[in-house]
Design a protein around this motif. Structure first.
Motif, PDB file in Angstrom:
ATOM      1  N   VAL A 182       0.847  -1.194   0.000  1.00 12.58           N
ATOM      2  CA  VAL A 182       0.000   0.000   0.000  1.00 12.58           C
ATOM      3  C   VAL A 182       0.880   1.241   0.000  1.00 12.58           C
ATOM      4  CG1 VAL A 182      -1.652   1.343   1.376  1.00 12.58           C
ATOM      5  CG2 VAL A 182      -1.954  -1.116   1.137  1.00 12.58           C
ATOM      6  N   ALA A 183       1.914   1.227   0.856  1.00  9.53           N
ATOM      7  CA  ALA A 183       2.800   2.386   0.942  1.00  9.53           C
ATOM      8  C   ALA A 183       3.451   2.660  -0.415  1.00  9.53           C
ATOM      9  CB  ALA A 183       3.858   2.135   2.000  1.00  9.53           C
ATOM     10  N   GLU A 184       3.869   1.596  -1.052  1.00  3.71           N
ATOM     11  CA  GLU A 184       4.559   1.744  -2.338  1.00  3.71           C
ATOM     12  C   GLU A 184       3.649   2.363  -3.396  1.00  3.71           C
ATOM     13  OE1 GLU A 184       6.525  -1.870  -3.455  1.00  3.71           O
ATOM     14  OE2 GLU A 184       7.139  -1.088  -5.404  1.00  3.71           O
ATOM     15  N   LYS A 185       2.371   1.925  -3.387  1.00  4.42           N
ATOM     16  CA  LYS A 185       1.457   2.418  -4.415  1.00  4.42           C
ATOM     17  C   LYS A 185       0.905   3.806  -4.086  1.00  4.42           C
ATOM     18  CE  LYS A 185      -0.169  -2.054  -6.059  1.00  4.42           C
ATOM     19  NZ  LYS A 185      -1.174  -3.075  -5.820  1.00  4.42           N
ATOM     20  N   LEU A 186       0.732   4.081  -2.797  1.00  7.67           N
ATOM     21  CA  LEU A 186      -0.012   5.271  -2.384  1.00  7.67           C
ATOM     22  C   LEU A 186       0.881   6.491  -2.149  1.00  7.67           C
ATOM     23  CD1 LEU A 186      -2.998   5.943  -1.607  1.00  7.67           C
ATOM     24  CD2 LEU A 186      -2.376   5.451   0.755  1.00  7.67           C
ATOM     25  N   CYS A 187       2.098   6.250  -1.668  1.00 10.35           N
ATOM     26  CA  CYS A 187       2.882   7.373  -1.145  1.00 10.35           C
ATOM     27  C   CYS A 187       3.723   8.061  -2.215  1.00 10.35           C
ATOM     28  CB  CYS A 187       3.812   6.877  -0.046  1.00 10.35           C
ATOM     29  SG  CYS A 187       2.927   6.207   1.337  1.00 10.35           S
ATOM     30  N   HIS A 188       3.795   9.391  -2.088  1.00  7.90           N
ATOM     31  CA  HIS A 188       4.720  10.146  -2.933  1.00  7.90           C
ATOM     32  C   HIS A 188       6.130  10.086  -2.356  1.00  7.90           C
ATOM     33  CE1 HIS A 188       0.720  12.251  -3.401  1.00  7.90           C
ATOM     34  NE2 HIS A 188       0.977  11.831  -4.636  1.00  7.90           N
ATOM     35  N   GLN A 189       6.209  10.069  -1.049  1.00  8.24           N
ATOM     36  CA  GLN A 189       7.504  10.036  -0.355  1.00  8.24           C
ATOM     37  C   GLN A 189       7.443   8.952   0.717  1.00  8.24           C
ATOM     38  OE1 GLN A 189      10.204  12.434  -0.397  1.00  8.24           O
ATOM     39  NE2 GLN A 189       9.357  13.843  -1.913  1.00  8.24           N
ATOM     40  N   ILE A 190       8.598   8.382   1.008  1.00  5.97           N
ATOM     41  CA  ILE A 190       8.652   7.350   2.048  1.00  5.97           C
ATOM     42  C   ILE A 190       9.888   7.578   2.919  1.00  5.97           C
ATOM     43  CG2 ILE A 190       9.171   4.884   2.438  1.00  5.97           C
ATOM     44  CD1 ILE A 190       7.211   4.241   0.182  1.00  5.97           C
ATOM     45  N   ALA A 191       9.715   7.379   4.200  1.00  2.00           N
ATOM     46  CA  ALA A 191      10.865   7.422   5.114  1.00  2.00           C
ATOM     47  C   ALA A 191      10.920   6.101   5.864  1.00  2.00           C
ATOM     48  CB  ALA A 191      10.709   8.571   6.094  1.00  2.00           C
ATOM     49  N   ILE A 192      12.133   5.571   6.014  1.00  5.12           N
ATOM     50  CA  ILE A 192      12.307   4.314   6.756  1.00  5.12           C
ATOM     51  C   ILE A 192      13.102   4.623   8.023  1.00  5.12           C
ATOM     52  CG2 ILE A 192      13.227   1.957   6.703  1.00  5.12           C
ATOM     53  CD1 ILE A 192      12.906   2.049   3.631  1.00  5.12           C
ATOM     54  N   ILE A 193      12.547   4.203   9.131  1.00  5.43           N
ATOM     55  CA  ILE A 193      13.175   4.490  10.414  1.00  5.43           C
ATOM     56  C   ILE A 193      13.583   3.165  11.066  1.00  5.43           C
ATOM     57  CG2 ILE A 193      10.917   4.602  11.579  1.00  5.43           C
ATOM     58  CD1 ILE A 193      12.042   6.722  13.433  1.00  5.43           C
ATOM     59  N   LYS A 194      14.769   3.163  11.672  1.00  2.69           N
ATOM     60  CA  LYS A 194      15.241   1.949  12.342  1.00  2.69           C
ATOM     61  C   LYS A 194      15.897   2.352  13.663  1.00  2.69           C
ATOM     62  CE  LYS A 194      18.267  -2.018  11.779  1.00  2.69           C
ATOM     63  NZ  LYS A 194      19.408  -2.575  11.064  1.00  2.69           N
ATOM     64  N   ASP A 195      15.447   1.737  14.716  1.00  2.00           N
ATOM     65  CA  ASP A 195      15.979   2.025  16.063  1.00  2.00           C
ATOM     66  C   ASP A 195      16.023   3.522  16.362  1.00  2.00           C
ATOM     67  OD1 ASP A 195      16.294  -0.678  16.481  1.00  2.00           O
ATOM     68  OD2 ASP A 195      18.335  -0.680  15.669  1.00  2.00           O
ATOM     69  N   GLY A 196      14.993   4.211  15.916  1.00  2.00           N
ATOM     70  CA  GLY A 196      14.881   5.634  16.223  1.00  2.00           C
ATOM     71  C   GLY A 196      15.635   6.547  15.279  1.00  2.00           C
ATOM     72  N   ARG A 197      16.356   6.003  14.325  1.00  2.00           N
ATOM     73  CA  ARG A 197      17.125   6.848  13.394  1.00  2.00           C
ATOM     74  C   ARG A 197      16.583   6.692  11.984  1.00  2.00           C
ATOM     75  NH1 ARG A 197      21.886   8.709  15.849  1.00  2.00           N
ATOM     76  NH2 ARG A 197      22.532   9.563  13.863  1.00  2.00           N
ATOM     77  N   LEU A 198      16.532   7.801  11.275  1.00  2.00           N
ATOM     78  CA  LEU A 198      16.069   7.765   9.887  1.00  2.00           C
ATOM     79  C   LEU A 198      17.171   7.126   9.046  1.00  2.00           C
ATOM     80  CD1 LEU A 198      13.707   8.847   8.100  1.00  2.00           C
ATOM     81  CD2 LEU A 198      15.161  10.798   7.606  1.00  2.00           C
ATOM     82  N   VAL A 199      16.857   6.002   8.385  1.00  2.00           N
ATOM     83  CA  VAL A 199      17.913   5.334   7.610  1.00  2.00           C
ATOM     84  C   VAL A 199      17.806   5.637   6.119  1.00  2.00           C
ATOM     85  CG1 VAL A 199      18.432   3.474   9.234  1.00  2.00           C
ATOM     86  CG2 VAL A 199      16.584   3.178   7.612  1.00  2.00           C
ATOM     87  N   LYS A 200      16.609   5.970   5.662  1.00  2.00           N
ATOM     88  CA  LYS A 200      16.476   6.324   4.244  1.00  2.00           C
ATOM     89  C   LYS A 200      15.165   7.087   4.047  1.00  2.00           C
ATOM     90  CE  LYS A 200      18.039   4.521  -0.055  1.00  2.00           C
ATOM     91  NZ  LYS A 200      18.864   3.483  -0.631  1.00  2.00           N
ATOM     92  N   SER A 201      15.191   8.046   3.148  1.00  2.00           N
ATOM     93  CA  SER A 201      13.951   8.755   2.820  1.00  2.00           C
ATOM     94  C   SER A 201      14.068   9.340   1.420  1.00  2.00           C
ATOM     95  CB  SER A 201      13.685   9.870   3.830  1.00  2.00           C
ATOM     96  OG  SER A 201      14.656  10.873   3.722  1.00  2.00           O
ATOM     97  N   GLY A 202      12.938   9.618   0.821  1.00  2.00           N
ATOM     98  CA  GLY A 202      12.935  10.226  -0.503  1.00  2.00           C
ATOM     99  C   GLY A 202      11.697   9.851  -1.278  1.00  2.00           C
ATOM    100  N   PRO A 203      11.623  10.324  -2.539  1.00  2.00           N
ATOM    101  CA  PRO A 203      10.465   9.978  -3.382  1.00  2.00           C
ATOM    102  C   PRO A 203      10.380   8.462  -3.547  1.00  2.00           C
ATOM    103  CG  PRO A 203      11.807  11.696  -4.407  1.00  2.00           C
ATOM    104  CD  PRO A 203      12.569  11.190  -3.237  1.00  2.00           C
ATOM    105  N   THR A 204       9.186   7.946  -3.575  1.00  2.00           N
ATOM    106  CA  THR A 204       8.993   6.494  -3.606  1.00  2.00           C
ATOM    107  C   THR A 204       9.727   5.851  -4.786  1.00  2.00           C
ATOM    108  OG1 THR A 204       6.834   6.898  -2.660  1.00  2.00           O
ATOM    109  CG2 THR A 204       7.220   4.688  -3.491  1.00  2.00           C
ATOM    110  N   GLU A 205       9.565   6.476  -5.960  1.00  2.00           N
ATOM    111  CA  GLU A 205      10.175   5.874  -7.159  1.00  2.00           C
ATOM    112  C   GLU A 205      11.693   5.790  -7.026  1.00  2.00           C
ATOM    113  OE1 GLU A 205       8.732   8.321 -10.300  1.00  2.00           O
ATOM    114  OE2 GLU A 205       6.670   7.623 -10.029  1.00  2.00           O
TER     115      GLU A 205
END
Lengths: 531, 237
Positions: B195-218
């Motif tokens: 759902v996130a992949e299809k719906l979101c313009h941007q995505i952020a991935i968080i791990k152990d409280g730290r942002l590990v990756k973010s940006g436009p979905t594509e």
């Protein structure tokens, strides 16, 4: 048995944690919670000791000590019924953990028994607080040596342990009946439940008034009183048993244990069905949307508080009883004004009428503790208020305001009615009403502070929050202690001058109210935010 | 629309739930926030919604600082927790009016929006019943309606698809898209990566409280899938 004790531990722990708050998280709060419980226990022992002493003084000279145990036994039974019958619906049948526990491999009878045992432990406290001091008074005051040997204390202990069994059996039976009737009357609607609870309260008060009538005739006809109590045979057996008749004591124990066993095993068989039936709510799917009307934030929050208060019978009857008592006291004073005036005339002006009237109104106000459990009742719903675009202070003052909306008019009505009934001079009537209005404000604000200091947001049961939480305890008993302090100041002031006797207590109430208000204004919002 | 700058949250006892998180959600964007259980998603969402206090960093919503102007920030925001508990003593319609009153929504607008969203989620007929009689899914729908009728500038959702039936999920995605087209933004957490992949313009991935990756979905997904990217980052593949 292992499962039973595990379940019992959960019930008792939930009860204890709601009274002392969560130990470990905040030791200071836990310590103050335990201190408050010790204070309340002391008050309970003191009051029951005082009544036992008054009764024993009259009855010991005519060798009718047994009546003290009979009356105190009936008092313990009545108190237990009053306090735990309403709890049964929530604690035994309505726990939020029902789904979890009923899904476990435990028989429903064992589950019910564990919850009923929690009610028994609560009743045991009443039994201990009421019969214990009676035994102590008996040991000191009696002239016939009763109470001077170890066996007396063994028999008293057996009675203290057995009486709550009967209390619990009756509480569970009446509680189940109230829950059943409530569900039937309006399919779980609040109006039907309120009607059933009102009828129950009327019955309890009628019984209490009749009992006080019996006590009035006590000195004149002690033996006759005992005979007239033949309808309460088990309690008579208890009295005679404590004083030495082992056979009657055993009969009393059997009379307490057998009904509880029957109730537990009888209801245990249909426990699952009962839980399902009592929790059923009417649901319709034929709502037609019409034009909605808008109102402001304040009105919306006040209406929400009103819906919770009037729509939750447990809340209304546990925390709003003082409102009904205020109105009842005012109306009763007006109706019985001739008797009151005759009684006052008989004392030859020695009776401090104004302070006594204030004590009556103040006591009723103390039992109106709507704000004290208000924060705990938000519990899992607190996120709704937190995300609302409103200042925390506004949320708090709306809760205080709701209690005041109900308590202030009732205070004025009660104060004016009592002032008219006892023919207080106009200025004294004004002092009565104004001082009690100040007290009502202070008591509501103090309750809110207690709710913030000792919140119980994760209670498995709303009944526990209203009946046994530390905030509710303190919200009721600390204002009572303030009233007692006012009485002391009245007495001390009376030694200086008549004006001082009135001015000191009123000043104390005003100072305490201002103090509580300042604390709530300055600290309240931050405390709410920190929850 | 939403600017999170150097936000950190440490719980009593010393556990750092979120560490120096910086993230921007622009108007018209649907921003997905994903991570494993306990990664710090809910802590972040609750801080953004003004439900939970924090000491480090700043969060602004539509120009309103959540700490300095919480009422202003909340006025333009709607937040739904992962398991929204609603007042059981109220009827559904009473709850919607209660929320509408708190947000000063005019009578005409609320009537229109309650009808629109109530009919879409097939809940209008049940609005006269106490919330205590609702199923989990019905409560979720009611909570969503209460969020949509606010016409928020920022909609914050914590696991919004849990408990919804497929048709309600489909409807919700449509309403989220509509909301973004009107210039609002959506910031939501989910474990449903498809759902996130299809719906979101941007995505952020968080791990152990730290942002590990973010940006436009594509750009984030590239030729792979969000599931693969996520598992790689989590060190599980």
């Amino acid at each position: 048995m292992k499962k039973f004790f595990a379940l019992l531990k959960v019930s008792v722990k939930s009860m204890l944690l709601s009274s002392t708050n969560t130990p470990g998280r905040n030791r200071k709060k836990a310590a103050s919670g335990i201190g408050a419980i010790v204070l309340i226990a002391f008050l309970g022992l003191y009051l029951s000791g005082l009544y036992s002493f008054m009764l024993m003084e009259v009855l010991a000279p005519v060798h009718m000590e047994v009546l003290v145990f009979i009356f105190m036994g009936i008092a313990a039974l009545a108190m237990g019924l009053l306090f735990t019958t309403f709890a049964v619906k929530g604690v035994v049948f309505g726990g939020k953990d029902n789904d979890l526990l009923l899904s476990m491999p435990v028989s429903s009878t064992v589950l019910m028994t564990s919850r009923v045992t929690a009610i028994y432990l609560e009743n045991l406290l009443f039994s201990f607080f009421v019969l214990g001091p009676a035994g102590a008074v008996c040991a000191f005051l009696t002239q016939s040596g009763v109470g001077h040997n170890l066996l007396f204390w063994v028999r008293l202990l057996i009675a203290v342990l057995a009486l709550p069994l009967l209390d619990t059996a009756l509480s569970v039976l009446f509680g189940a009946l109230v829950a059943f009737l409530s569900a039937k009357v309006s399919k779980g609607g609040a109006l039907g439940q309120n009607i059933v609870m009102a009828l129950y309260m009327v019955a309890v008060f009628w019984f209490s008034f009749n009992l006080s009538g019996m006590i009035e005739d006590l000195a004149a006809n002690a033996a006759g009183i005992k005979e007239s109590l033949s309808w309460a045979a088990p309690i008579l057996w208890m009295g005679d048993g404590i004083l030495g008749d082992w056979k009657l004591l055993l009969a009393f124990v059997a009379c307490c244990a057998v009904p509880l066993a029957l109730v537990v095993f009888g209801l245990g068989k249909v426990y699952r069905q009962a839980v399902t039936a009592f929790a059923a709510r009417s649901a319709r799917n034929d709502y037609k949307l019409s034009a909605q009307s808008a109102s402001g934030q304040t009105k919306a929050l006040l209406v929400k508080e009103a819906k919770r208060f009037f729509g939750t019978p447990m809340y209304l009857w546990n925390c709003g009883l003082g409102l009904i008592m205020l109105l009842a006291a005012g109306i009763a004073a007006l109706v019985m004004r001739d008797d009151l005036r005759a009684f006052i005339a008989m004392t030859g002006g020695l009776l401090p009428v104004l302070p006594l009237a204030a004590a009556v109104v103040g006591f009723c106000l103390c039992t109106c503790i709507i704000t004290a459990p208000a924060i705990s009742l938000e519990g899992k719903y607190l996120w709704i208020l937190r995300e609302a675009p409103m200042e925390e202070s506004a949320l708090l003052w709306i809760k205080v305001g709701f209690q005041l909306l109900l308590s202030l008019p009732c205070t004025v009505i009660a104060g004016v009615c009592i002032a008219i009934a006892v023919e207080l001079p106009a200025w004294q009537g004004a002092v009565l009403v104004v001082s009690m209005l100040v007290f009502a404000v202070g008591q509501a604000v103090f309750g809110m502070l207690m709710g913030l200091c000792f919140p119980k947001l994760d209670a498995v049961n709303e009944t526990v929050v209203m009946k046994q939480s530390l905030a509710a305890f303190l919200g009721m008993f600390v204002p009572m202690a303030a009233l007692a302090l006012c009485g002391l100041l009245y007495w001390l002031g009376g030694k200086i001058a008549e004006w001082a006797a009135l001015a000191f207590p009123v000043a104390l109430l005003a100072v305490l109210t201002v103090l509580c208000t300042v604390i709530l204004v300055k600290r309240g919002p931050a405390m709410l935010k920190a929850l | 629309m939403l600017r999170i700058e150097h936000y950190s949250k440490t719980y009593p006892g010393g556990k750092k739930a979120v560490d120096d998180l910086t993230l921007h959600v622009r108007p018209g964007e649907i921003y997905g926030f994903i991570g494993h259980n306990g990664a710090g998603k809910t802590t972040t969402l609750r801080a953004c919604a003004g439900v939970m206090d924090f000491t480090q960093g700043t969060i602004t919503i539509d120009g309103h600082d959540v700490k300095k102007d919480p009422v202003g920030a909340k006025r333009v925001t709607a937040f739904l927790p992962d398991n929204p508990d609603l007042y059981e003593f109220m009827k559904g319609i009473d709850y919607l009016n209660f929320i509408a009153d708190l947000y000063d929504i005019p009578a005409e607008q609320r009537t229109k929006d309650i009808g629109k969203f109530g009919d879409a989620f097939e809940l209008t007929g049940n609005l006269g019943s106490p919330i205590g009689s609702y199923s989990h899914g019905m409560r979720q729908k009611l909570a969503l309606i209460s969020a949509f009728i606010r016409r928020p500038r920022l909609l914050i959702l914590d696991e919004p698809f849990v408990g919804l039936d497929p048709s309600a999920s489909h409807l919700m995605k449509g309403f989220l898209a509509d909301l973004c087209q009107s210039g609002s933004a959506v910031f939501f957490s989910t474990h449903v990566l498809e759902v996130a992949e299809k719906l979101c313009h941007q995505i952020a991935i968080i791990k152990d409280g730290r942002l590990v990756k973010s940006g436009p979905t594509e750009a984030l997904v590239g030729d792979s899938s969000l599931e693969n990217v996520f598992l790689e980052l989590e060190g599980e593949q």
